[in-house]
Write a protein that holds these residues in place. Structure first.
Motif, PDB file in Angstrom:
ATOM      1  N   UNK A 123      40.797  43.852  37.859  1.00  0.00           N
ATOM      2  CA  UNK A 123      40.744  42.665  38.724  1.00  0.00           C
ATOM      3  C   UNK A 123      40.296  41.431  37.941  1.00  0.00           C
ATOM      4  N   UNK A 124      40.866  40.301  38.331  1.00  0.00           N
ATOM      5  CA  UNK A 124      40.363  38.988  37.935  1.00  0.00           C
ATOM      6  C   UNK A 124      40.017  38.233  39.210  1.00  0.00           C
ATOM      7  N   UNK A 125      38.774  37.751  39.303  1.00  0.00           N
ATOM      8  CA  UNK A 125      38.322  37.000  40.478  1.00  0.00           C
ATOM      9  C   UNK A 125      38.328  35.507  40.161  1.00  0.00           C
ATOM     10  N   UNK A 126      38.939  34.737  41.053  1.00  0.00           N
ATOM     11  CA  UNK A 126      38.902  33.282  40.973  1.00  0.00           C
ATOM     12  C   UNK A 126      37.959  32.786  42.059  1.00  0.00           C
ATOM     13  N   UNK A 127      37.023  31.906  41.685  1.00  0.00           N
ATOM     14  CA  UNK A 127      35.963  31.484  42.604  1.00  0.00           C
ATOM     15  C   UNK A 127      35.881  29.970  42.652  1.00  0.00           C
ATOM     16  N   UNK A 128      35.854  29.421  43.876  1.00  0.00           N
ATOM     17  CA  UNK A 128      35.688  27.982  44.108  1.00  0.00           C
ATOM     18  C   UNK A 128      34.337  27.758  44.787  1.00  0.00           C
ATOM     19  N   UNK A 173      35.969  36.925  35.655  1.00  0.00           N
ATOM     20  CA  UNK A 173      35.557  35.930  36.650  1.00  0.00           C
ATOM     21  C   UNK A 173      35.940  34.556  36.127  1.00  0.00           C
ATOM     22  N   UNK A 174      36.687  33.803  36.938  1.00  0.00           N
ATOM     23  CA  UNK A 174      37.150  32.479  36.541  1.00  0.00           C
ATOM     24  C   UNK A 174      36.707  31.467  37.596  1.00  0.00           C
ATOM     25  N   UNK A 175      35.617  30.727  37.376  1.00  0.00           N
ATOM     26  CA  UNK A 175      35.232  29.652  38.304  1.00  0.00           C
ATOM     27  C   UNK A 175      36.218  28.493  38.171  1.00  0.00           C
ATOM     28  N   UNK A 176      36.692  27.969  39.301  1.00  0.00           N
ATOM     29  CA  UNK A 176      37.685  26.886  39.298  1.00  0.00           C
ATOM     30  C   UNK A 176      37.283  25.822  40.321  1.00  0.00           C
ATOM     31  N   UNK A 177      37.616  24.545  40.069  1.00  0.00           N
ATOM     32  CA  UNK A 177      37.310  23.507  41.061  1.00  0.00           C
ATOM     33  C   UNK A 177      38.132  23.668  42.332  1.00  0.00           C
ATOM     34  N   UNK A 178      39.370  24.105  42.191  1.00  0.00           N
ATOM     35  CA  UNK A 178      40.257  24.478  43.296  1.00  0.00           C
ATOM     36  C   UNK A 178      41.152  25.591  42.773  1.00  0.00           C
ATOM     37  N   UNK A 179      41.665  26.415  43.682  1.00  0.00           N
ATOM     38  CA  UNK A 179      42.523  27.497  43.226  1.00  0.00           C
ATOM     39  C   UNK A 179      43.773  26.943  42.550  1.00  0.00           C
ATOM     40  N   UNK A 180      44.119  27.422  41.346  1.00  0.00           N
ATOM     41  CA  UNK A 180      45.401  27.058  40.741  1.00  0.00           C
ATOM     42  C   UNK A 180      46.552  27.641  41.563  1.00  0.00           C
TER      43      UNK A 180
END
Length: 269
Positions: free
Chosen positions: A47-52, A24-31
């Motif tokens: 799976x790797x989840x990206x979360x904004x 799980x990778x919290x991000x300010x905006x999707x890279x």
């Protein structure tokens, strides 16, 4: 480039080294898509989840396998909800994850059981004829029935022992015109069991697949004439899921436990 937080969570289990691990990778905006894919390949998990974070209890989410982005992922959404809830969202009664192609997934903490319940759109698979290619994927094993879901082919086998002993042909599965192949049967101690194979996505066998149960639950609810079902995915790591079919929705419940918390050191790029 800023460093990013990274969590690894074992989903659909309450025990470390069980269930299905997700990053799980919290991000300010999707890279960029390229960077997210490179991170997912480096993590080398199913799976790797990206979360904004978009607002209180509102999030955007995207999922990547080591080789591609996918339409829907259950266990990584459960992992993301676990991270967000444990990181300061304890006052939230619902977490809403907006996806690109699968609508909005609502997750509710289950305070009694210490787990989470995910609400997905139901995927009601349609029955189709078997084929030589499907039998080849099953290494010659004869299916009881074959269904086609939105993402996967679903093969019903005679019993749990056939699911457990199956050694599928991954080369043939990778050439099927679907995300992957799910095999399922009535369970000995649960309502139904399954195994899921996604070699075309870089995943030979997925440990526990929440998204597959959006189709499996409606299939077995109709077959067994019951709305609440218990399920077990028979991978080496294994996982238990609790499913409930509610009209056009499937509720899937499970637990999760954090294995790792750290940083992705992108400032070195």
């Amino acid at each position: 480039m800023h460093n990013l937080p990274l969590y690894q969570v074992d989903a659909f289990t309450d025990t470390l080294f069980g269930g299905n691990p997700a990053a799980v990778v919290p991000v300010p905006e999707f890279p960029s898509d390229k960077l997210m894919q490179r991170i997912a390949a480096e993590n080398n998990l199913s799976e790797t989840a990206f979360v904004v974070i978009r607002g209180k209890g509102k999030f955007d989410i995207r999922w990547f396998t080591p080789t591609t982005e996918v339409r829907l992922c259950g266990h990584a959404t459960l992992a993301a909800a676990h991270v967000l809830y444990r990181s300061g969202g304890q006052d939230l009664d619902k977490l809403r994850f907006k996806t690109k192609l699968a609508g909005t997934i609502v997750v509710s903490p289950d305070t009694d059981e210490g787990g989470y319940t995910l609400s997905f759109p139901a995927d009601k698979p349609r029955k189709i004829k078997s084929s030589k290619k499907i039998r080849g994927a099953l290494a010659g094993l004869k299916p009881q029935a074959v269904y086609e879901g939105t993402d996967d082919l679903i093969v019903v086998l005679k019993d749990q022992s056939q699911v457990e002993s199956l050694s599928p042909n991954h080369h043939v599965i990778a050439k099927l015109k679907h995300r992957g192949l799910t095999v399922t049967a009535p369970g000995d101690k649960v309502d139904f069991v399954s195994r899921c194979f996604y070699p075309a996505l870089g995943i030979q066998e997925d440990p526990v697949t929440g998204s597959a149960h959006t189709a499996l639950a409606p299939l077995w609810a109709k077959e067994l004439k019951k709305k609440k079902l218990t399920a077990r995915q028979l991978s080496p790591r294994g996982g238990r899921l609790y499913c409930e079919v509610r009209g056009k929705k499937v509720r899937i419940s499970g637990q999760a436990i954090t294995y790792l918390a750290g940083q992705i050191l992108l400032d070195r790029l």
